[in-house]
Design a protein around this motif. Sequence first.
Motif, PDB file in Angstrom:
ATOM      1  N   PRO A   1      -8.155 -58.428  -9.728  1.00  0.00           N
ATOM      2  CA  PRO A   1      -9.123 -59.519  -9.864  1.00  0.00           C
ATOM      3  C   PRO A   1      -8.527 -60.701 -10.650  1.00  0.00           C
ATOM      4  CG  PRO A   1      -9.597 -57.842 -11.477  1.00  0.00           C
ATOM      5  CD  PRO A   1      -8.408 -57.345 -10.703  1.00  0.00           C
ATOM      6  N   PHE A   2      -9.014 -61.892 -10.364  1.00  0.00           N
ATOM      7  CA  PHE A   2      -8.663 -63.089 -11.130  1.00  0.00           C
ATOM      8  C   PHE A   2      -9.798 -64.093 -11.003  1.00  0.00           C
ATOM      9  CE2 PHE A   2      -6.865 -63.394  -6.922  1.00  0.00           C
ATOM     10  CZ  PHE A   2      -7.213 -64.660  -6.484  1.00  0.00           C
ATOM     11  N   SER A   3      -9.697 -65.190 -11.742  1.00  0.00           N
ATOM     12  CA  SER A   3     -10.783 -66.163 -11.821  1.00  0.00           C
ATOM     13  C   SER A   3     -11.003 -66.871 -10.485  1.00  0.00           C
ATOM     14  CB  SER A   3     -10.491 -67.202 -12.903  1.00  0.00           C
ATOM     15  OG  SER A   3     -11.474 -68.227 -12.906  1.00  0.00           O
ATOM     16  N   TYR A   4     -12.265 -67.177 -10.211  1.00  0.00           N
ATOM     17  CA  TYR A   4     -12.632 -67.880  -8.977  1.00  0.00           C
ATOM     18  C   TYR A   4     -12.038 -69.282  -8.924  1.00  0.00           C
ATOM     19  CZ  TYR A   4     -15.618 -69.803  -5.281  1.00  0.00           C
ATOM     20  OH  TYR A   4     -16.078 -70.399  -4.134  1.00  0.00           O
ATOM     21  N   LYS A   5     -11.717 -69.873 -10.061  1.00  0.00           N
ATOM     22  CA  LYS A   5     -11.220 -71.238 -10.121  1.00  0.00           C
ATOM     23  C   LYS A   5      -9.739 -71.359  -9.748  1.00  0.00           C
ATOM     24  CE  LYS A   5     -14.512 -72.465 -13.784  1.00  0.00           C
ATOM     25  NZ  LYS A   5     -14.673 -73.007 -15.170  1.00  0.00           N
ATOM     26  N   GLU A   6      -9.027 -70.227  -9.683  1.00  0.00           N
ATOM     27  CA  GLU A   6      -7.600 -70.282  -9.384  1.00  0.00           C
ATOM     28  C   GLU A   6      -7.344 -70.493  -7.901  1.00  0.00           C
ATOM     29  OE1 GLU A   6      -5.300 -70.366 -11.577  1.00  0.00           O
ATOM     30  OE2 GLU A   6      -6.500 -69.876 -13.352  1.00  0.00           O
ATOM     31  N   ASP A   7      -6.159 -71.066  -7.587  1.00  0.00           N
ATOM     32  CA  ASP A   7      -5.750 -71.272  -6.201  1.00  0.00           C
ATOM     33  C   ASP A   7      -5.356 -69.927  -5.590  1.00  0.00           C
ATOM     34  OD1 ASP A   7      -5.018 -72.668  -3.833  1.00  0.00           O
ATOM     35  OD2 ASP A   7      -2.923 -72.530  -4.461  1.00  0.00           O
TER      36      ASP A   7
ATOM     37  N   ARG B   1      -0.331 -52.872 -11.633  1.00  0.00           N
ATOM     38  CA  ARG B   1      -1.238 -53.607 -12.520  1.00  0.00           C
ATOM     39  C   ARG B   1      -0.482 -54.202 -13.717  1.00  0.00           C
ATOM     40  NH1 ARG B   1      -4.631 -48.914 -11.471  1.00  0.00           N
ATOM     41  NH2 ARG B   1      -6.287 -49.478  -9.996  1.00  0.00           N
ATOM     42  N   ARG B   2       0.442 -53.437 -14.273  1.00  0.00           N
ATOM     43  CA  ARG B   2       1.191 -53.941 -15.426  1.00  0.00           C
ATOM     44  C   ARG B   2       2.037 -55.150 -15.044  1.00  0.00           C
ATOM     45  NH1 ARG B   2       6.006 -54.047 -17.586  1.00  0.00           N
ATOM     46  NH2 ARG B   2       6.926 -53.008 -15.768  1.00  0.00           N
ATOM     47  N   ARG B   3       2.750 -55.049 -13.917  1.00  0.00           N
ATOM     48  CA  ARG B   3       3.616 -56.151 -13.502  1.00  0.00           C
ATOM     49  C   ARG B   3       2.800 -57.408 -13.170  1.00  0.00           C
ATOM     50  NH1 ARG B   3       8.975 -54.847 -11.200  1.00  0.00           N
ATOM     51  NH2 ARG B   3       9.542 -52.727 -11.855  1.00  0.00           N
ATOM     52  N   VAL B   4       1.697 -57.231 -12.473  1.00  0.00           N
ATOM     53  CA  VAL B   4       0.887 -58.393 -12.090  1.00  0.00           C
ATOM     54  C   VAL B   4       0.242 -59.023 -13.320  1.00  0.00           C
ATOM     55  CG1 VAL B   4      -1.151 -59.123 -10.797  1.00  0.00           C
ATOM     56  CG2 VAL B   4       0.507 -57.576  -9.746  1.00  0.00           C
ATOM     57  N   LYS B   5      -0.193 -58.212 -14.255  1.00  0.00           N
ATOM     58  CA  LYS B   5      -0.782 -58.760 -15.477  1.00  0.00           C
ATOM     59  C   LYS B   5       0.239 -59.597 -16.246  1.00  0.00           C
ATOM     60  CE  LYS B   5      -2.463 -58.757 -19.848  1.00  0.00           C
ATOM     61  NZ  LYS B   5      -1.754 -59.213 -21.077  1.00  0.00           N
ATOM     62  N   ASP B   6       1.470 -59.110 -16.376  1.00  0.00           N
ATOM     63  CA  ASP B   6       2.511 -59.874 -17.058  1.00  0.00           C
ATOM     64  C   ASP B   6       2.803 -61.179 -16.317  1.00  0.00           C
ATOM     65  OD1 ASP B   6       2.660 -57.871 -18.902  1.00  0.00           O
ATOM     66  OD2 ASP B   6       4.445 -56.912 -18.035  1.00  0.00           O
ATOM     67  N   ALA B   7       2.813 -61.120 -14.964  1.00  0.00           N
ATOM     68  CA  ALA B   7       3.056 -62.335 -14.182  1.00  0.00           C
ATOM     69  C   ALA B   7       1.919 -63.337 -14.347  1.00  0.00           C
ATOM     70  CB  ALA B   7       3.239 -61.974 -12.709  1.00  0.00           C
ATOM     71  N   PHE B   8       0.679 -62.864 -14.387  1.00  0.00           N
ATOM     72  CA  PHE B   8      -0.453 -63.765 -14.604  1.00  0.00           C
ATOM     73  C   PHE B   8      -0.348 -64.456 -15.972  1.00  0.00           C
ATOM     74  CE2 PHE B   8      -3.797 -61.743 -11.556  1.00  0.00           C
ATOM     75  CZ  PHE B   8      -3.033 -62.163 -10.496  1.00  0.00           C
ATOM     76  N   ASP B   9       0.079 -63.717 -16.980  1.00  0.00           N
ATOM     77  CA  ASP B   9       0.224 -64.315 -18.306  1.00  0.00           C
ATOM     78  C   ASP B   9       1.314 -65.388 -18.309  1.00  0.00           C
ATOM     79  OD1 ASP B   9      -1.769 -62.664 -19.210  1.00  0.00           O
ATOM     80  OD2 ASP B   9      -0.419 -61.190 -20.122  1.00  0.00           O
ATOM     81  N   ARG B  10       2.422 -65.119 -17.628  1.00  0.00           N
ATOM     82  CA  ARG B  10       3.500 -66.111 -17.589  1.00  0.00           C
ATOM     83  C   ARG B  10       3.091 -67.379 -16.846  1.00  0.00           C
ATOM     84  NH1 ARG B  10       6.641 -61.598 -16.058  1.00  0.00           N
ATOM     85  NH2 ARG B  10       6.685 -62.449 -13.922  1.00  0.00           N
ATOM     86  N   GLU B  11       2.337 -67.215 -15.771  1.00  0.00           N
ATOM     87  CA  GLU B  11       1.960 -68.353 -14.933  1.00  0.00           C
ATOM     88  C   GLU B  11       0.656 -69.003 -15.373  1.00  0.00           C
ATOM     89  OE1 GLU B  11       3.841 -69.603 -12.624  1.00  0.00           O
ATOM     90  OE2 GLU B  11       5.393 -68.051 -12.798  1.00  0.00           O
ATOM     91  N   GLY B  12       0.011 -68.437 -16.368  1.00  0.00           N
ATOM     92  CA  GLY B  12      -1.237 -69.012 -16.849  1.00  0.00           C
ATOM     93  C   GLY B  12      -2.409 -68.793 -15.913  1.00  0.00           C
TER      94      GLY B  12
ATOM     95  N   ALA C   1      -5.802 -67.338 -14.921  1.00  0.00           N
ATOM     96  CA  ALA C   1      -6.956 -66.827 -15.662  1.00  0.00           C
ATOM     97  C   ALA C   1      -7.490 -65.564 -15.003  1.00  0.00           C
ATOM     98  CB  ALA C   1      -8.048 -67.891 -15.734  1.00  0.00           C
ATOM     99  N   GLY C   2      -7.865 -64.624 -15.816  1.00  0.00           N
ATOM    100  CA  GLY C   2      -8.453 -63.396 -15.312  1.00  0.00           C
ATOM    101  C   GLY C   2      -9.919 -63.566 -14.988  1.00  0.00           C
ATOM    102  N   PRO C   3     -10.575 -62.525 -14.563  1.00  0.00           N
ATOM    103  CA  PRO C   3     -12.004 -62.600 -14.251  1.00  0.00           C
ATOM    104  C   PRO C   3     -12.815 -62.873 -15.501  1.00  0.00           C
ATOM    105  CG  PRO C   3     -11.271 -60.320 -14.245  1.00  0.00           C
ATOM    106  CD  PRO C   3     -10.033 -61.168 -14.378  1.00  0.00           C
ATOM    107  N   PRO C   4     -13.949 -63.546 -15.359  1.00  0.00           N
ATOM    108  CA  PRO C   4     -14.780 -63.844 -16.543  1.00  0.00           C
ATOM    109  C   PRO C   4     -15.306 -62.573 -17.176  1.00  0.00           C
ATOM    110  CG  PRO C   4     -15.978 -64.329 -14.521  1.00  0.00           C
ATOM    111  CD  PRO C   4     -14.561 -64.040 -14.114  1.00  0.00           C
ATOM    112  N   LEU C   5     -15.345 -62.566 -18.487  1.00  0.00           N
ATOM    113  CA  LEU C   5     -15.839 -61.402 -19.209  1.00  0.00           C
ATOM    114  C   LEU C   5     -17.356 -61.359 -19.150  1.00  0.00           C
ATOM    115  CD1 LEU C   5     -13.544 -61.559 -22.375  1.00  0.00           C
ATOM    116  CD2 LEU C   5     -13.281 -60.113 -20.349  1.00  0.00           C
ATOM    117  N   PRO C   6     -17.931 -60.185 -19.090  1.00  0.00           N
ATOM    118  CA  PRO C   6     -19.396 -60.084 -19.088  1.00  0.00           C
ATOM    119  C   PRO C   6     -19.955 -60.534 -20.437  1.00  0.00           C
ATOM    120  CG  PRO C   6     -18.401 -57.908 -19.320  1.00  0.00           C
ATOM    121  CD  PRO C   6     -17.289 -58.874 -19.010  1.00  0.00           C
ATOM    122  N   PRO C   7     -21.113 -61.102 -20.445  1.00  0.00           N
ATOM    123  CA  PRO C   7     -21.719 -61.577 -21.707  1.00  0.00           C
ATOM    124  C   PRO C   7     -21.985 -60.414 -22.639  1.00  0.00           C
ATOM    125  CG  PRO C   7     -23.333 -61.630 -19.937  1.00  0.00           C
ATOM    126  CD  PRO C   7     -22.020 -61.336 -19.288  1.00  0.00           C
TER     127      PRO C   7
END
Length: 313
Positions: free
Chosen positions: A218-224, A287-298, A300-306
């Motif tokens: 999962p990742f943020s809806y605002k990302e390309d 999951r580990r590799r993709v998470k590290d790549a998301f952090d490097r590329e900036g 955004a992950g999915p929104p956190l629940p309130p």
Amino acid sequence: MLVDLPFVDVPENDPVRELTWGGALDWMLGAPLRIVLTLVVAYVARRLVHRAITSAINASIARSEAAQAKRDHKRARGMSATTVRERSRQRALTTGSLLRSIATIVIATITALTVLALMAIPLAPLLASAGVGGVALGFGAQALVKDYLSGIFMILEDQYGVGDYIDTGEAVGTVEEVSLRVTRLRDLDGVVWYVRNGEILRIGNRSQGWSTVMVDLPFSYKEDVDHVIGIIREEVSKMTDDTHWGEVLREAPSVLGVETITAGMITVRVFATCAPNENWSIQREIRRRVKDAFDREGIAGPPLPPIGGNHTI
């Protein structure tokens, strides 16, 4: 010259009591010699059948392993060589012991009936008694017979073996021992289960051939979306160049595309095939590799629940 045969129970003045040496020799060459020949033939037949069964089983197992290795050359890398050898040895010993026992029982039964017939003993009462006893035993030990028959077919059909991770319905775990009556397996909590073969209605084997990997990222809806998919595809493709993961994976993981779109979140699915029982470790690594790549590329992950919210008392 006449010879007296005291072992023949005839009257004292009966002429049959005295026989010639030629008659005694004829008697010895009759039923006694045929009985001895029957026993010798039975012994030789048993040895030949046992040797043939052993050779046939060894050849069958060798052909099966060669065909499986050719069809799925990476399975042996995912499963340790010790496990493969133990499984082959277990199946060979069990199958060979079973077939040799059946052959011995059949040959011994035929030999015993033949000897009794040569001794002029009536077989009809004996066979009738054996039939009645067999029926009584069959009714009294139905569950035991069912367990043994199920175990025989499980072993002959190679449904599972030592080291396989199976689902028997009642228990799920790794097989530690397979016998004709029960299967012993250990689940992920370390609990040892003894499952009667006759009570197993279906088997799910997760260790034969290969396993599948399905990972939702999962990742943020605002990302390309195209940019994110490109990052994921680049990261998972690097796994085939890794020394360890390259041997476990059957092929490079493929990015299937967008799987779901929910409130503020997009999910991309990754699919791969791998060696048996390696799917969980590959999921964690992706999951580990993709998470590290998301952090490097900036990315955004999915929104956190309130957290918290309005509470009405």
